[in-house]
Design a protein around this motif. Structure first.
Motif, short mmCIF file in Angstrom:
data_model
loop_
_atom_site.label_atom_id
_atom_site.label_comp_id
_atom_site.label_asym_id
_atom_site.label_seq_id
_atom_site.Cartn_x
_atom_site.Cartn_y
_atom_site.Cartn_z
N LEU A 132 -2.83 11.95 1.77
CA LEU A 132 -2.85 12.82 2.95
C LEU A 132 -2.30 14.18 2.49
CD1 LEU A 132 -3.13 13.47 5.93
CD2 LEU A 132 -0.91 12.39 6.32
N PRO A 133 -3.17 15.16 2.22
CA PRO A 133 -2.70 16.39 1.60
C PRO A 133 -2.20 17.44 2.56
CG PRO A 133 -5.08 16.43 1.72
CD PRO A 133 -4.64 15.10 2.30
N VAL B 55 5.00 8.02 0.63
CA VAL B 55 5.66 8.74 -0.46
C VAL B 55 5.39 10.23 -0.26
CG1 VAL B 55 5.76 9.08 -2.96
CG2 VAL B 55 5.45 6.78 -2.02
N ASN B 56 6.43 10.99 0.06
CA ASN B 56 6.29 12.39 0.43
C ASN B 56 7.04 13.29 -0.54
OD1 ASN B 56 5.95 14.79 2.18
ND2 ASN B 56 8.15 14.54 2.48
N ASN B 57 6.43 14.46 -0.86
CA ASN B 57 7.10 15.44 -1.70
C ASN B 57 6.98 16.87 -1.14
OD1 ASN B 57 8.28 14.33 -4.45
ND2 ASN B 57 6.53 13.07 -3.86
N LEU C 297 -0.03 16.29 -5.22
CA LEU C 297 -0.24 15.88 -6.61
C LEU C 297 0.95 15.07 -7.11
CD1 LEU C 297 -1.58 18.15 -9.45
CD2 LEU C 297 0.45 16.76 -9.83
N ILE C 298 2.16 15.54 -6.81
CA ILE C 298 3.36 14.81 -7.22
C ILE C 298 3.42 13.45 -6.54
CG2 ILE C 298 5.89 14.80 -7.16
CD1 ILE C 298 5.72 17.90 -7.39
N LEU D 49 0.84 -1.19 0.00
CA LEU D 49 0.00 0.00 0.00
C LEU D 49 0.88 1.25 0.00
CD1 LEU D 49 -2.80 -1.01 2.53
CD2 LEU D 49 -2.61 -1.49 0.09
N LEU D 50 0.52 2.20 -0.84
CA LEU D 50 1.29 3.43 -1.02
C LEU D 50 0.48 4.61 -0.50
CD1 LEU D 50 2.36 2.69 -4.70
CD2 LEU D 50 3.67 2.19 -2.63
N LEU D 51 1.07 5.37 0.44
CA LEU D 51 0.39 6.52 1.04
C LEU D 51 1.04 7.81 0.54
CD1 LEU D 51 -1.62 7.79 3.01
CD2 LEU D 51 0.07 7.46 4.84
N PRO D 52 0.36 8.53 -0.38
CA PRO D 52 0.92 9.81 -0.85
C PRO D 52 0.71 10.90 0.20
CG PRO D 52 -0.77 8.91 -2.35
CD PRO D 52 -0.89 8.18 -1.05
#
Length: 241
Positions: free
Chosen positions: A72-73, A116-118, A45-46, A24-27
């Motif tokens: 999670l924005p 996954v964080n940007n 978005l990225i 599972l990928l958590l943006p």
């Protein structure tokens, strides 16, 4: 199907019982100003774009299946506070939601999770490191030297908030969200953000970013963004090995 939230409950049960290992990928990102040209939601978005590409690459993989969790924005974003649109949450809030979400999934049997964080505000990054360590899940940590070295020259300079690097990624995924006339008119702004932070400057204006950007947004291209997305996707896949 690439999105966890689009599954039914029986499909989740089948996923856990199936022959392919679910990942599972958590943006994660932050809602904050990205110059006069790029959307507030640039960072999540990225992150979502990276996760979607990872899931797509593994769509037909014989032993792995990746699914994208709802993004999670919201993040720790004090530095953009002088500009309209910044939505800040505390370190405690970010830590709690990341650990709670991951723990809930781990307790169901989803032990392979990657955050996954940007968004790279230092307090935000430190909180994600602490949270992912606490629940023993993966974390794409792009400010680690070995990872940063694989990204673009602008990213490595540290002068890259809403500049060529980030704007290129948005152009690759959602060009409709970029005001390209504004983008083309923006002069380069050189700010060594890590050095400015080390010197105690903790907001964009004090860093020399009066329009909430640094770098060279006018030089951004969708082609660069697609290349960078490929690199970021490779990095996440490597975390699964």
């Amino acid at each position: 199907m690439l999105y966890f939230a689009e599954l039914t409950s029986p499909q989740v049960a089948a996923l856990l019982a199936g022959p392919r290992r679910p990942v599972l990928l958590l943006p994660v990102g932050a809602i904050e100003p990205h110059g006069p040209h790029a959307p507030l939601g640039t960072d999540p978005l990225i992150s979502a774009g990276v996760c979607e590409r990872v899931a797509q690459r593994l769509k037909d993989h014989p032993t792995l299946r990746a699914l994208v969790l709802p993004p999670l924005p919201y993040g720790v974003t004090r530095y953009a506070g002088a500009f309209p649109g910044a939505v800040h949450v505390s370190e405690e809030t970010l830590y709690a939601i990341v650990t709670d979400v991951c723990t809930s999934l781990i307790n169901q049997g989803f032990v392979d999770i990657i955050v996954v964080n940007n968004h790279f505000e230092p307090e935000h990054v430190a909180t994600l490191r602490r949270a992912t360590n606490a629940v023993n899940v993966g974390y794409l940590d792009l400010v680690r030297r070995k990872n940063a070295a694989r990204l673009t020259e602008e990213f490595q300079t540290g002068s890259c908030h809403a500049g060529q690097y980030e704007t290129s990624l948005v152009l690759a995924d959602r060009p409709d969200l970029v005001d390209q006339d504004q983008m083309a008119a923006l002069a380069p702004v050189t700010v060594d953000m890590p050095a400015a932070m080390a010197a105690g400057r903790t907001d964009f204006v004090a860093m020399g970013m009066p329009d909430a950007y640094c770098g060279s947004p006018a030089a951004a291209t969708a082609e660069e963004g697609r290349r960078t997305f490929d690199t970021l996707t490779d990095m996440v896949l490597e975390l699964m090995a």
